[in-house]
Design a protein around this motif. Structure first.
Motif, PDB file in Angstrom:
ATOM      1  N   VAL A 100       0.857  -1.179   0.000  1.00 30.57           N
ATOM      2  CA  VAL A 100       0.000   0.000   0.000  1.00 30.57           C
ATOM      3  C   VAL A 100       0.894   1.230   0.000  1.00 30.57           C
ATOM      4  CG1 VAL A 100      -1.775   1.284   1.266  1.00 30.57           C
ATOM      5  CG2 VAL A 100      -1.763  -1.219   1.335  1.00 30.57           C
ATOM      6  N   SER A 101       0.544   2.245  -0.776  1.00 29.05           N
ATOM      7  CA  SER A 101       1.284   3.502  -0.755  1.00 29.05           C
ATOM      8  C   SER A 101       0.892   4.313   0.472  1.00 29.05           C
ATOM      9  CB  SER A 101       1.002   4.311  -2.018  1.00 29.05           C
ATOM     10  OG  SER A 101       1.459   5.642  -1.890  1.00 29.05           O
ATOM     11  N   ALA A 102       1.860   4.988   1.049  1.00 35.29           N
ATOM     12  CA  ALA A 102       1.560   5.866   2.190  1.00 35.29           C
ATOM     13  C   ALA A 102       0.611   6.979   1.791  1.00 35.29           C
ATOM     14  CB  ALA A 102       2.860   6.453   2.745  1.00 35.29           C
ATOM     15  N   LEU A 103       0.583   7.314   0.510  1.00 32.50           N
ATOM     16  CA  LEU A 103      -0.265   8.412   0.037  1.00 32.50           C
ATOM     17  C   LEU A 103      -1.690   7.962  -0.261  1.00 32.50           C
ATOM     18  CD1 LEU A 103       2.291  10.124  -2.362  1.00 32.50           C
ATOM     19  CD2 LEU A 103       1.915  10.522   0.075  1.00 32.50           C
ATOM     20  N   ASP A 104      -1.934   6.647  -0.209  1.00 38.65           N
ATOM     21  CA  ASP A 104      -3.278   6.128  -0.454  1.00 38.65           C
ATOM     22  C   ASP A 104      -4.137   6.127   0.799  1.00 38.65           C
ATOM     23  OD1 ASP A 104      -2.789   5.742  -3.117  1.00 38.65           O
ATOM     24  OD2 ASP A 104      -2.269   3.616  -2.916  1.00 38.65           O
ATOM     25  N   GLU A 105      -3.538   6.495   1.933  1.00 43.27           N
ATOM     26  CA  GLU A 105      -4.284   6.526   3.182  1.00 43.27           C
ATOM     27  C   GLU A 105      -4.245   7.935   3.767  1.00 43.27           C
ATOM     28  OE1 GLU A 105      -4.007   1.921   4.637  1.00 43.27           O
ATOM     29  OE2 GLU A 105      -2.514   3.290   5.472  1.00 43.27           O
ATOM     30  N   THR A 106      -5.224   8.237   4.584  1.00 41.67           N
ATOM     31  CA  THR A 106      -5.293   9.567   5.198  1.00 41.67           C
ATOM     32  C   THR A 106      -4.216   9.703   6.270  1.00 41.67           C
ATOM     33  OG1 THR A 106      -6.810   8.879   6.939  1.00 41.67           O
ATOM     34  CG2 THR A 106      -7.780   9.584   4.833  1.00 41.67           C
TER      35      THR A 106
ATOM     36  N   HIS B 230       1.205   1.490  15.292  1.00 39.77           N
ATOM     37  CA  HIS B 230       1.194   0.025  15.440  1.00 39.77           C
ATOM     38  C   HIS B 230       2.578  -0.545  15.115  1.00 39.77           C
ATOM     39  CE1 HIS B 230       0.005  -4.178  15.008  1.00 39.77           C
ATOM     40  NE2 HIS B 230       0.593  -4.172  13.826  1.00 39.77           N
ATOM     41  N   ALA B 231       3.165  -0.074  14.010  1.00 43.52           N
ATOM     42  CA  ALA B 231       4.481  -0.569  13.595  1.00 43.52           C
ATOM     43  C   ALA B 231       5.547  -0.187  14.618  1.00 43.52           C
ATOM     44  CB  ALA B 231       4.839  -0.006  12.221  1.00 43.52           C
ATOM     45  N   TRP B 232       5.466   1.024  15.158  1.00 43.31           N
ATOM     46  CA  TRP B 232       6.407   1.492  16.181  1.00 43.31           C
ATOM     47  C   TRP B 232       6.356   0.582  17.405  1.00 43.31           C
ATOM     48  CZ3 TRP B 232       9.937   5.484  16.123  1.00 43.31           C
ATOM     49  CH2 TRP B 232      10.449   5.919  17.349  1.00 43.31           C
ATOM     50  N   ASN B 233       5.163   0.218  17.806  1.00 41.43           N
ATOM     51  CA  ASN B 233       4.999  -0.633  18.988  1.00 41.43           C
ATOM     52  C   ASN B 233       5.400  -2.085  18.726  1.00 41.43           C
ATOM     53  OD1 ASN B 233       4.039   1.492  20.593  1.00 41.43           O
ATOM     54  ND2 ASN B 233       1.940   1.198  19.876  1.00 41.43           N
TER      55      ASN B 233
ATOM     56  N   ARG C 164      -2.571   6.770   8.514  1.00 45.51           N
ATOM     57  CA  ARG C 164      -1.120   6.547   8.582  1.00 45.51           C
ATOM     58  C   ARG C 164      -0.629   6.565  10.024  1.00 45.51           C
ATOM     59  NH1 ARG C 164      -0.837  10.033   3.951  1.00 45.51           N
ATOM     60  NH2 ARG C 164      -0.278  11.791   5.320  1.00 45.51           N
ATOM     61  N   GLU C 165      -1.159   7.502  10.813  1.00 47.32           N
ATOM     62  CA  GLU C 165      -0.734   7.583  12.210  1.00 47.32           C
ATOM     63  C   GLU C 165      -1.020   6.276  12.945  1.00 47.32           C
ATOM     64  OE1 GLU C 165       0.775  10.191  14.141  1.00 47.32           O
ATOM     65  OE2 GLU C 165       1.302  10.753  12.083  1.00 47.32           O
ATOM     66  N   ILE C 166      -2.158   5.678  12.654  1.00 43.17           N
ATOM     67  CA  ILE C 166      -2.515   4.397  13.287  1.00 43.17           C
ATOM     68  C   ILE C 166      -1.544   3.305  12.846  1.00 43.17           C
ATOM     69  CG2 ILE C 166      -4.270   2.580  13.388  1.00 43.17           C
ATOM     70  CD1 ILE C 166      -6.378   4.840  13.145  1.00 43.17           C
ATOM     71  N   ILE C 167      -1.263   3.259  11.536  1.00 44.06           N
ATOM     72  CA  ILE C 167      -0.347   2.251  10.988  1.00 44.06           C
ATOM     73  C   ILE C 167       1.049   2.420  11.577  1.00 44.06           C
ATOM     74  CG2 ILE C 167       0.832   1.467   8.895  1.00 44.06           C
ATOM     75  CD1 ILE C 167      -2.036   0.486   9.096  1.00 44.06           C
TER      76      ILE C 167
ATOM     77  N   VAL D  65       8.998  -4.131  11.070  1.00 44.02           N
ATOM     78  CA  VAL D  65       7.585  -3.826  10.809  1.00 44.02           C
ATOM     79  C   VAL D  65       7.441  -2.367  10.386  1.00 44.02           C
ATOM     80  CG1 VAL D  65       5.256  -3.755  11.778  1.00 44.02           C
ATOM     81  CG2 VAL D  65       6.830  -5.592  12.433  1.00 44.02           C
ATOM     82  N   PHE D  66       8.231  -1.473  10.990  1.00 47.24           N
ATOM     83  CA  PHE D  66       8.090  -0.050  10.662  1.00 47.24           C
ATOM     84  C   PHE D  66       8.567   0.288   9.245  1.00 47.24           C
ATOM     85  CE2 PHE D  66       8.677   4.461  10.597  1.00 47.24           C
ATOM     86  CZ  PHE D  66       7.652   4.955  11.381  1.00 47.24           C
TER      87      PHE D  66
END
Length: 536
Positions: A256-262, A272-275, A266-269, A280-281
């Motif tokens: 998925v492109s980072a630009l395809d999501e709001t 989640h990846a940070w945690n 992105r903040e949620i994704i 994963v990040f």
């Protein structure tokens, strides 16, 4: 200097006793070839023998950072945690060497000082630091991509009366930092790992930073017994996943492109990846290394994390990078940014306050004289080509590999395993292979298998000389460059590009299209009777 003695007639000579060297010696031995390994350390381990610095860990998850060719070995070994420590990885390599009875095929404390291809006799003459010369038909570099430590050319290093160390050449005996004033120069992966550990012990720690880093939490944890048992029972499917993913391990990027999501999505994704930690990040979106705009979303997220973690605003801003995220090697940390909240830790930006000289008592910058008991150089490696150039290898007509590649500025290989005018010389995870952009044991197994099959194919045909044609080298090198030029890697100075080495022009000698595509190309070469190679 004593008169040289000569030892002769191995089919294969392997340099290095890390992951690459161990598997290479095993495969060549099992293929019925006479093989001898050489290693400058006193035992097996390769880079994991030398990287004993505080906090040293692998950044690939341990259940994937191992050999998978043997089900018996895979099931016998048990990893303790998600990201294994240097000590545990070194124990693993000793375990593998014992299980496969490999140590008897190695000579230790033997360092290569030069190697020459003998055109007339079609063999390699390899010279060692003890004035012994060994000859072999095939010469294999299993020296790794990150094994030549880079000590920066700072004047005065010999006059410093304290103790200094390099993270890539750490002493076997434990270094005591208690009640010491300590400097760490460098904030790459080894610095980021070592700094929090040293800071807990040292009276004071001063970090000299040239380039700030994007560090994502490793979030290491101890493995549960039930989880390890399930992994051991599922080796075949895990191996299949490792061989079919871009990174050589099942943590693969979201398509998925980072630009395809709001921004909110992105903040949620990212959170989640940070945690979750680890790879994963950097694999949260598929265009972080292609699109500048997408990359900025990840970079901004990490910078905001730094600002919210580091209490001193000026220090936080100094720790915030401005280059493209993940265009340097992604770094995973354990409390790195939090360390700068400790009262005994300070930061010096050497771009604003350059180091001029090492004195008897410490470090003189353009502004201040700092006194230290110990200095740690966490300044990384001469990556990709450094370990090869160090061996002073000469091919046809006496030309050195360093001359052939113009000191690393025009690296050209075929599949990362061979180069023209160097017959019967093969590199494991060499330049222009996926190498450091993936989980190394997977790449090593594939490379060694390919080289072994190539040599055995030649011998079955009655050929003892294997060369790569120049056109194959040129075409492959152009293909690697074309793909890399689509990415942000080539727009960022890093050890990937060699710009951490003084006076080296930027280059990017890595195949970036991912391991499955690379393996598919290699398999096609095999099916086409090792197309691109000439056997004579």
């Amino acid at each position: 200097m004593s008169e040289q003695t000569h030892q002769t007639d191995y089919d294969v000579l392997v340099v290095g006793a890390g992951f690459s060297g161990l598997y290479a010696v095993y495969r060549f031995r099992e293929a019925g070839l006479t093989v001898q390994g050489f290693e400058r350390a006193e035992d097996v381990g390769g880079v994991w023998h030398w990287n004993r610095y505080p906090g040293a860990k692998c950044d690939s998850e341990s259940i994937y950072y191992n050999f998978t060719f043997s089900e018996d070995i895979y099931r016998k070994w048990t990893w303790s945690s998600r990201f294994a420590s240097q000590k545990e990885i070194l124990c693993y390599l000793h375990f593998v060497a014992e299980e496969l009875d490999l140590k008897k095929h190695f000579q230790f404390q033997r360092e290569v000082v030069s190697a020459f291809y003998d055109d007339e006799n079609e063999l390699w003459k390899v010279h060692f630091s003890d004035d012994v010369t060994v000859t072999a038909k095939y010469f294999i570099a299993a020296t790794g991509c990150l094994s030549k430590a880079n000590v920066p050319p700072i004047s005065g290093i010999d006059q410093f009366e304290g103790e200094w160390y390099h993270t890539g050449d750490w002493p076997v005996d434990e270094v005591d930092f208690k009640d010491q004033d300590v400097a760490v120069i460098g904030t790459g992966s080894s610095g980021v790992q070592a700094i929090p550990v040293i800071a807990k012990e040292a009276k004071s720690l001063t970090v000299f930073q040239r380039t700030p880093q994007y560090a994502v939490p490793a979030n290491n944890y101890v493995y549960e017994h039930d989880y390890i048992d399930s992994v051991k029972k599922d080796r075949s499917s895990i191996r299949e996943l490792m061989y079919s993913t871009r990174l050589g391990m099942p943590t693969d990027r979201r398509e998925v492109s980072a630009l395809d999501e709001t921004k909110e999505q992105r903040e949620i994704i990212y959170e989640h990846a940070w945690n979750k930690g680890g790879f994963v990040f950097p694999t949260a979106y598929n265009d972080l290394l292609i699109s500048e705009e997408s990359n900025a979303t990840a970079a901004n997220f990490i910078r905001n994390k730094i600002r919210s973690t580091v209490q001193n605003e000026d220090v936080a801003e100094q720790l915030c990078p401005e280059y493209y995220y993940a265009a340097k090697r992604p770094i995973f940390d354990s409390g790195y940014y939090e360390t700068f909240n400790q009262p005994n830790v300070s930061l010096v930006d050497v771009k604003q306050e350059p180091i001029e000289v090492l004195t008897k008592t410490g470090i003189q910058t353009t502004k201040t004289l700092y006194d230290f008991d110990k200095i740690v150089f966490a300044t990384g490696y001469d990556g990709i080509t450094g370990s090869l150039f160090k061996m002073n290898i000469h091919g046809r007509s006496g030309q050195s590999l360093q001359e052939h590649w113009q000191n690393g500025e025009t690296v050209q290989t075929y599949l990362g395993v061979a180069t023209d005018d160097f017959p019967n010389f093969f590199m494991i995870t060499g330049p222009q292979s996926p190498s450091v952009l993936m989980n190394m044991p997977v790449a090593i197994e594939q490379h060694v298998d390919f080289i072994t099959d190539l040599i055995m194919n030649a011998r079955e045909k009655g050929s003892t000389n294997v060369e790569v044609v120049q056109a194959a080298v040129s075409n492959w090198s152009n293909e690697c460059k074309t793909i890399a030029d689509y990415t942000l890697y080539v727009k960022t100075d890093s050890w990937y590009t060699g710009t951490n080495i003084e006076n080296r022009t930027s280059r990017f000698p890595i195949f970036v299209a991912g391991f499955p595509i690379f393996k598919q190309i290699c398999d096609q070469v095999i099916q086409n009777d090792f197309e691109g190679f000439v056997m004579s």
